[in-house]
Design a protein around this motif. Structure first.
Motif, PDB file in Angstrom:
ATOM      1  N   ARG A 182       0.826  -1.216   0.000  1.00 26.98           N
ATOM      2  CA  ARG A 182       0.000   0.000   0.000  1.00 26.98           C
ATOM      3  C   ARG A 182       0.855   1.259   0.000  1.00 26.98           C
ATOM      4  N   GLN A 183       2.001   1.195   0.677  1.00 26.53           N
ATOM      5  CA  GLN A 183       2.885   2.359   0.716  1.00 26.53           C
ATOM      6  C   GLN A 183       3.898   2.353  -0.442  1.00 26.53           C
ATOM      7  N   ILE A 184       3.738   1.408  -1.347  1.00 23.80           N
ATOM      8  CA  ILE A 184       4.595   1.274  -2.538  1.00 23.80           C
ATOM      9  C   ILE A 184       6.078   1.249  -2.139  1.00 23.80           C
ATOM     10  N   VAL A 185       6.368   0.369  -1.181  1.00 25.66           N
ATOM     11  CA  VAL A 185       7.763   0.127  -0.799  1.00 25.66           C
ATOM     12  C   VAL A 185       8.287  -1.002  -1.681  1.00 25.66           C
ATOM     13  N   LYS A 186       9.391  -0.772  -2.310  1.00 24.86           N
ATOM     14  CA  LYS A 186       9.920  -1.731  -3.271  1.00 24.86           C
ATOM     15  C   LYS A 186      10.361  -3.026  -2.609  1.00 24.86           C
ATOM     16  N   ALA A 187       9.819  -4.158  -3.099  1.00 22.03           N
ATOM     17  CA  ALA A 187      10.257  -5.468  -2.628  1.00 22.03           C
ATOM     18  C   ALA A 187      11.548  -5.836  -3.343  1.00 22.03           C
ATOM     19  N   ASN A 188      12.378  -6.629  -2.685  1.00 11.90           N
ATOM     20  CA  ASN A 188      13.559  -7.157  -3.360  1.00 11.90           C
ATOM     21  C   ASN A 188      13.589  -8.666  -3.214  1.00 11.90           C
ATOM     22  N   VAL A 189      14.650  -9.299  -3.694  1.00 11.04           N
ATOM     23  CA  VAL A 189      14.729 -10.756  -3.638  1.00 11.04           C
ATOM     24  C   VAL A 189      14.579 -11.255  -2.208  1.00 11.04           C
ATOM     25  N   GLY A 190      15.198 -10.542  -1.256  1.00 11.35           N
ATOM     26  CA  GLY A 190      15.120 -10.939   0.154  1.00 11.35           C
ATOM     27  C   GLY A 190      13.698 -10.942   0.673  1.00 11.35           C
ATOM     28  N   THR A 191      12.869 -10.018   0.212  1.00  7.51           N
ATOM     29  CA  THR A 191      11.465  -9.968   0.625  1.00  7.51           C
ATOM     30  C   THR A 191      10.778 -11.290   0.301  1.00  7.51           C
ATOM     31  N   PHE A 192      10.928 -11.718  -0.953  1.00  4.44           N
ATOM     32  CA  PHE A 192      10.249 -12.945  -1.381  1.00  4.44           C
ATOM     33  C   PHE A 192      10.843 -14.179  -0.726  1.00  4.44           C
ATOM     34  N   LEU A 193      12.167 -14.215  -0.572  1.00 10.24           N
ATOM     35  CA  LEU A 193      12.791 -15.387   0.050  1.00 10.24           C
ATOM     36  C   LEU A 193      12.324 -15.563   1.498  1.00 10.24           C
ATOM     37  N   THR A 194      12.194 -14.452   2.220  1.00  6.22           N
ATOM     38  CA  THR A 194      11.723 -14.523   3.608  1.00  6.22           C
ATOM     39  C   THR A 194      10.302 -15.082   3.663  1.00  6.22           C
ATOM     40  N   ILE A 195       9.443 -14.621   2.765  1.00  4.86           N
ATOM     41  CA  ILE A 195       8.061 -15.111   2.729  1.00  4.86           C
ATOM     42  C   ILE A 195       8.029 -16.584   2.363  1.00  4.86           C
ATOM     43  N   PHE A 196       8.807 -16.969   1.359  1.00  2.00           N
ATOM     44  CA  PHE A 196       8.813 -18.368   0.952  1.00  2.00           C
ATOM     45  C   PHE A 196       9.297 -19.266   2.081  1.00  2.00           C
ATOM     46  N   ARG A 197      10.327 -18.829   2.793  1.00  2.00           N
ATOM     47  CA  ARG A 197      10.833 -19.641   3.906  1.00  2.00           C
ATOM     48  C   ARG A 197       9.789 -19.788   5.005  1.00  2.00           C
ATOM     49  N   SER A 198       9.016 -18.758   5.210  1.00  2.00           N
ATOM     50  CA  SER A 198       7.986 -18.830   6.261  1.00  2.00           C
ATOM     51  C   SER A 198       6.928 -19.871   5.925  1.00  2.00           C
ATOM     52  N   LEU A 199       6.793 -20.194   4.628  1.00  2.00           N
ATOM     53  CA  LEU A 199       5.814 -21.184   4.181  1.00  2.00           C
ATOM     54  C   LEU A 199       6.446 -22.558   3.990  1.00  2.00           C
ATOM     55  N   GLY A 200       7.686 -22.695   4.407  1.00  2.00           N
ATOM     56  CA  GLY A 200       8.369 -23.986   4.308  1.00  2.00           C
ATOM     57  C   GLY A 200       8.954 -24.277   2.944  1.00  2.00           C
ATOM     58  N   MET A 201       9.040 -23.268   2.089  1.00  2.00           N
ATOM     59  CA  MET A 201       9.596 -23.445   0.754  1.00  2.00           C
ATOM     60  C   MET A 201      11.120 -23.397   0.828  1.00  2.00           C
ATOM     61  N   GLU A 202      11.788 -24.436   0.330  1.00  2.00           N
ATOM     62  CA  GLU A 202      13.239 -24.498   0.416  1.00  2.00           C
ATOM     63  C   GLU A 202      13.915 -24.426  -0.946  1.00  2.00           C
ATOM     64  N   GLY A 203      13.176 -24.090  -1.982  1.00  2.00           N
ATOM     65  CA  GLY A 203      13.745 -24.059  -3.317  1.00  2.00           C
ATOM     66  C   GLY A 203      14.216 -22.694  -3.753  1.00  2.00           C
TER      67      GLY A 203
END
Length: 587
Positions: A140-161
């Motif tokens: 909502r605040q248009i803060v730019k996501a980076n690779v680390g943003t997505f990796l952190t989310i994926f890890r929280s869901l148990g994604m290890e790839g």
């Protein structure tokens, strides 16, 4: 041009280095947590200490903080915001409330770093639903996501790839309430393409389209660039997809399609795209016309390419430096000396003869068409203007002199480089090795090769092939084997040309056993033989009186997806003639 995570094309180029913000867990995308140092890390890290309660005098939910200000911007710096969040890290609920309250302050702006820190903190405490709140605020605040943003989310869901697990992670993210908007979808697709995961990027695109979110024109362009290297149909399909989703292609999208179709030899379709582009009111720019010139030249339609060039000259889309150099290079390759001079004169009139690249381009083109004296004059003019020739500048002129069989002039330049610089590179030596090899002076070729090594230049496959060519021509098998084994010992992988030269050398030395040994190694290393190598082998076997083996190799041509040439049949006929098998010759 490059897509940033907001979907905006910049000037970095699709191969440009992606800046990874400092808030990334360096786990290599495996999902394994990096051990945390005992001391607090700086705000550059996202790692947080394990959950640990500590006394605090601040009531949860308090937003009466007066953070220190960054005087330049009149607002707290990113590190100060992370520092405040770190102070509440032991209590995730308190930290989340603080994060939200900071977002409501008019003089404070969350950054990628602060958001990533908060996502990692929530992940460390197993609070996936709270991560959804952080991510929603981030979008909502248009803060730019980076690779680390997505990796952190994926890890929280148990994604290890790592990042490539995005297509599998997306449904799980939805279930957890972490929903991407157009801004972050575009960013995720870019990061996947940038990391070489083109197939996964396309899967994410399809999920995005299914969700009813329309990608930006720049996202389509990034996908086109990724698939254009190998899949023309996908690029054409993406152009249709753009139109079906109401996204108007821009000049960049159209230009990518024209380039891809042209490189595939589908010129009629490329011209149709060009016409459609103009009909839609999207005016071709300098890049589009330069691409058109390049693909026409590659197709041997240099006359059509020159027509495009002169039309550019008469329009408001004037040729730029790249256009001139592209056409100069192609006209030189085509042996069109008149056009080389015309284009160089036009280039000077437009003021593009002001750097070493431009001068070297015309030196090279003039050498290609055999006008070496004029090339030498241009080379001297470059130095008189205070423009210092580079290694590739000297190499172009040396190559021209050697093609004109003016060895002394080439050696003079070589010696000048050794004394005054720039130092000759591997390619400089290869030029002389090739010259001596074609002149039948194999000993001089090997001597130049050894001189190159003595200067600390490690041979590559091109240098090795050049010296093997000269040795094959003279049948010096012993020397050739030493060079061949030396290349392998320093980690250079022999290619098709390397093996072919070795087989030719064996043939010249009448050593059929060694030729078969080299051919077998070629097959074992999955280096696909060409018909020249097979012809040499057949000739060697027949000369050794091993006609049956020669015919066996001939019958295996089909399995190798090779078509016999006139030389193949002539070699077989000559062998049959030597054996007196007239009937087989007639059939």
């Amino acid at each position: 041009m490059e897509l940033c995570c907001s979907g905006v094309l910049g000037s970095g180029g699709i191969g440009a280095k992606t800046p990874i913000a400092s808030g990334v867990l360096s786990s290599g995308g495996t999902g394994v947590r990096t051990p945390v140092a005992r001391k607090h890390r700086s705000s550059a890290g996202l790692l947080v200490a394990p959950p640990k309660r500590r006394p605090t005098s601040r009531r949860a939910g308090s937003n009466k903080l007066a953070p220190p200000c960054d005087e330049r911007e009149g607002r707290p710096g990113a590190q100060n915001v992370v520092h405040m969040l770190r102070s509440a890290a032991a209590d995730p609920a308190e930290a989340l409330q603080l994060f939200k309250s900071v977002a409501q302050q008019p003089r404070i702006v969350h950054t990628t770093e602060s958001c990533n820190y908060m996502l990692e903190l929530m992940r460390a405490h197993g609070r996936v639903r709270d991560m959804a709140q952080v991510f929603d605020l981030m979008q909502r605040q248009i803060v730019k996501a980076n690779v680390g943003t997505f990796l952190t989310i994926f890890r929280s869901l148990g994604m290890e790839g790592g990042l490539r697990s995005a297509p599998v992670a997306l449904p799980m993210m939805k279930e957890a309430g972490i929903v991407l908007n157009s801004y972050t979808y575009n960013g995720l697709i870019y990061f996947l393409v940038k990391s070489g995961y083109d197939r996964e990027a396309m899967e994410v695109y399809k999920v995005m389209a299914t969700d009813g979110i329309v990608p930006s024109v720049r996202t389509y362009s990034v996908l086109m660039l990724a698939f254009g290297k190998r899949d023309v149909e996908t690029v054409v399909w993406l152009l249709r997809e753009m139109e079906d989703h109401g996204v108007k292609p821009n000049v960049y999208s159209y230009t990518i399609c024209i380039r891809v179709l042209g490189q595939a030899g589908r010129f009629e379709e490329a011209y149709k795209i060009l016409q459609k582009m103009e009909d839609e009111g999207c005016k071709p720019d300098v890049v589009t016309n330069t691409v058109l010139i390049q693909i026409l030249c590659d197709a041997g339609r240099v006359s059509d390419a020159k027509d495009v060039f002169w039309k550019m000259k008469a329009s408001d889309q004037k040729p730029d430096r790249v256009t001139y150099i592209t056409l100069l290079d192609k006209c030189g390759d085509n042996g069109d000396s008149r056009s080389v001079i015309e284009i160089w004169n036009a280039m000077k009139a437009d003021g593009y003869n002001d750097n070493v690249v431009a001068y070297t381009a015309v030196v090279d083109a003039l050498c290609q068409v055999g006008r070496v004296d004029e090339a030498s004059d241009v080379f001297d003019q470059m130095k008189q203007k205070g423009i210092e020739p580079q290694q590739y500048s000297y190499n172009s002129l040396i190559s021209g002199f050697l093609k004109a069989d003016r060895l002394n002039h080439a050696l003079e330049l070589f010696n000048h480089m050794n004394i005054h610089g720039p130092t000759p590179n591997g390619y400089t030596y290869v030029l002389f090795i090739n010259y001596y090899g074609k002149s039948g002076e194999s000993l001089k070729a090997i001597k130049r090769y050894e001189l190159m090594k003595s200067k600390g230049i490690v041979p590559d496959v091109v240098a090795g092939n050049a010296v093997l060519y000269s040795l094959a021509k003279s049948g010096r098998l012993g020397m050739a084997k030493r060079v061949f084994h030396e290349l392998k010992s320093i980690g250079v992988c022999p290619d098709n040309i390397t093996y072919t030269m070795m087989i030719k050398c064996c043939s010249k030395a009448s050593n059929a056993d060694e030729a078969m040994k080299v051919f077998s190694e070629m097959i074992e290393t999955r280096c696909v033989p060409d018909v020249l190598a097979v012809n040499s082998l057949i000739d060697t076997l027949y000369k050794a009186g091993r006609g049956n083996e020669a015919w066996k190799i001939f019958h295996e041509l089909k399995e190798m997806n090779l078509d016999p040439t006139d030389c193949t049949y002539n070699t077989l006929l000559a062998g049959l003639g030597r054996e007196g098998k007239v009937k087989e010759m007639k059939t």
